[in-house]
Design an enzyme around this catalytic site. Sequence first.
Site, PDB file in Angstrom:
ATOM      1  N   THR A 184       1.069  -1.101   0.001  1.00 11.68           N
ATOM      2  CA  THR A 184       0.030  -0.308  -0.263  1.00 11.68           C
ATOM      3  C   THR A 184       0.481   1.579  -0.091  1.00 11.68           C
ATOM      4  OG1 THR A 184      -1.379  -1.291   1.024  1.00 11.68           O
ATOM      5  CG2 THR A 184      -1.297   1.377   1.377  1.00 11.68           C
ATOM      6  N   ARG A 212     -12.273  -9.734  -1.759  1.00  7.14           N
ATOM      7  CA  ARG A 212     -11.860  -8.904  -0.256  1.00  7.14           C
ATOM      8  C   ARG A 212     -11.307  -7.610  -0.401  1.00  7.14           C
ATOM      9  NH1 ARG A 212      -7.398  -6.116   1.564  1.00  7.14           N
ATOM     10  NH2 ARG A 212      -7.449  -6.164   4.410  1.00  7.14           N
ATOM     11  N   VAL A 213     -12.127  -7.009   0.908  1.00  6.78           N
ATOM     12  CA  VAL A 213     -11.594  -5.168   0.481  1.00  6.78           C
ATOM     13  C   VAL A 213     -10.930  -4.579   1.322  1.00  6.78           C
ATOM     14  CG1 VAL A 213     -12.636  -3.337  -0.360  1.00  6.78           C
ATOM     15  CG2 VAL A 213     -13.343  -5.025  -1.697  1.00  6.78           C
ATOM     16  N   GLY A 214      -9.993  -4.036   1.601  1.00  2.00           N
ATOM     17  CA  GLY A 214      -9.411  -3.834   2.643  1.00  2.00           C
ATOM     18  C   GLY A 214     -10.009  -2.221   3.372  1.00  2.00           C
ATOM     19  N   ASP A 215      -9.793  -1.406   3.786  1.00  2.00           N
ATOM     20  CA  ASP A 215      -9.310   0.294   4.344  1.00  2.00           C
ATOM     21  C   ASP A 215      -9.299   0.462   3.298  1.00  2.00           C
ATOM     22  OD1 ASP A 215      -6.939  -0.985   5.177  1.00  2.00           O
ATOM     23  OD2 ASP A 215      -6.367   0.937   6.060  1.00  2.00           O
ATOM     24  N   THR A 235      -1.914   2.269   7.455  1.00  2.00           N
ATOM     25  CA  THR A 235      -1.566   1.467   6.684  1.00  2.00           C
ATOM     26  C   THR A 235      -2.031  -0.103   7.722  1.00  2.00           C
ATOM     27  OG1 THR A 235      -0.003   0.641   4.755  1.00  2.00           O
ATOM     28  CG2 THR A 235       0.587   1.307   6.916  1.00  2.00           C
ATOM     29  N   GLY A 236      -1.170  -1.455   7.340  1.00  2.00           N
ATOM     30  CA  GLY A 236      -1.365  -2.129   7.613  1.00  2.00           C
ATOM     31  C   GLY A 236      -3.020  -3.223   7.622  1.00  2.00           C
ATOM     32  N   GLY A 238      -6.158  -3.984   7.344  1.00  2.00           N
ATOM     33  CA  GLY A 238      -7.301  -3.352   7.102  1.00  2.00           C
ATOM     34  C   GLY A 238      -8.514  -3.581   8.121  1.00  2.00           C
TER      35      GLY A 238
HETATM   36  C1  SD4 Z   1      -5.128  -3.400   3.573  1.00  2.00           C
HETATM   37  N1  SD4 Z   1      -4.844  -2.030   4.845  1.00  2.00           N
HETATM   38  O1  SD4 Z   1      -6.067  -4.177   2.267  1.00  2.00           O
HETATM   39  C2  SD4 Z   1      -4.058  -2.761   3.654  1.00  2.00           C
HETATM   40  C3  SD4 Z   1      -3.108  -3.376   3.249  1.00  2.00           C
HETATM   41  C4  SD4 Z   1      -1.668  -2.460   2.971  1.00  2.00           C
HETATM   42  O2  SD4 Z   1       1.060  -2.108   3.179  1.00  2.00           O
HETATM   43  O3  SD4 Z   1      -1.919  -1.399   3.981  1.00  2.00           O
HETATM   44  N2  SD4 Z   1      -0.276  -3.127   2.672  1.00  2.00           N
HETATM   45  O4  SD4 Z   1      -5.435  -4.064   4.383  1.00  2.00           O
END
Ligand code: SD4
Length: 323
Positions: A184, A212-215, A235-236, A238
């Site tokens: 990300t 799957r969808v993240g934040d 980031t991280g 989600g």
């Molecule tokens: C997610 N926050 O899709 C994103 C992933 C991410 O470095 O930050 N990756 O959950």
Amino acid sequence: MAPGSGAGAVSEPVTGQPVVISTWDTGLAANKGAWEVLSRSGSALDAVEAGVKVTESSINCCVGLGANPDRDGFVTLDASIMDHQFNCGSVAALERIKHPISVARRVMEKTPHVLLVGAGAQQFAVAEGFPLEDGKLSGDAKKAYEQWLKKSEYKPVINIENTKSSAYMAAPARLPNGEWNHDTIGMVAMDASGNLSGSVTTSGMGFKMRGRVGDSPIIGAGMFVDNEVGAVAATGQGEDVIRMCGSHAVVEYMRQGMTPEQACKAAVERIIRIKKEKAKDIQVAFIALNKKGETGAYAIQKGFSYAIKNNTEERMVEVKSIL
Ligand code: SD4
């Protein structure tokens, strides 16, 4: 109206010093792209789009079409963008489009909606003139996917940079040296008029479930901008950002008077309170910029850094963590 006095209103612009910050070391190159816009008095909105497009264009990066696929072998991308007037747009689970961030901006500017997903988002992108790419995996991503298929173990873990952690080892990074495990880029910027904007673009999580969808495309979770207060990107993991509306929470902490670093720390601590002992297995980090141009960040785990560029400096900033 002074920063912090009242919710929701669009403030008078203040003359600020342009500044851009973005997540991880890929942020250095992205900031340069943003700076080309900011340094010639362009808008923060144009800057955050141009900046993360640099990362989306890099085929050797885990953002954009060069990224790791989902567990069915498809690269699916999420992105969002937001300006200084609460205008925002995002796309989720978008396939075969090189610049999801620009599609997100078109959603914001050309539709009455905020979020388009999947086939509909792709249809909109094509109608807007974005080329449909071939959808083949990049060389590194193909290798990583073939490797993953051998065990096909579903243990998604994002962003833990400490390679000794067992959680990290359960989710091998795409690069052979195993030192890289993020997908990300999040960016926030202030322009010379004092206006703020933010952008995030991601492939989410390598070998995730299809759909799957993240934040990142969820406004208020992966990114949020309130021009009266500040701009934030996450980031991280989600899912853990979504469940506490992370970026919005950081903005609200800044509204209460916290510095960007204090606000990011408060949000990270809240995730730890929610996750309890499971917090040791996840990484979440926030970056924040307030209306005065001050920046800060905080992470759950060690190893997170962000890139900053302004008139006087261009560098990586090591970020404090709770664990
Ligand atoms: C997610 N926050 O899709 C994103 C992933 C991410 O470095 O930050 N990756 O959950």
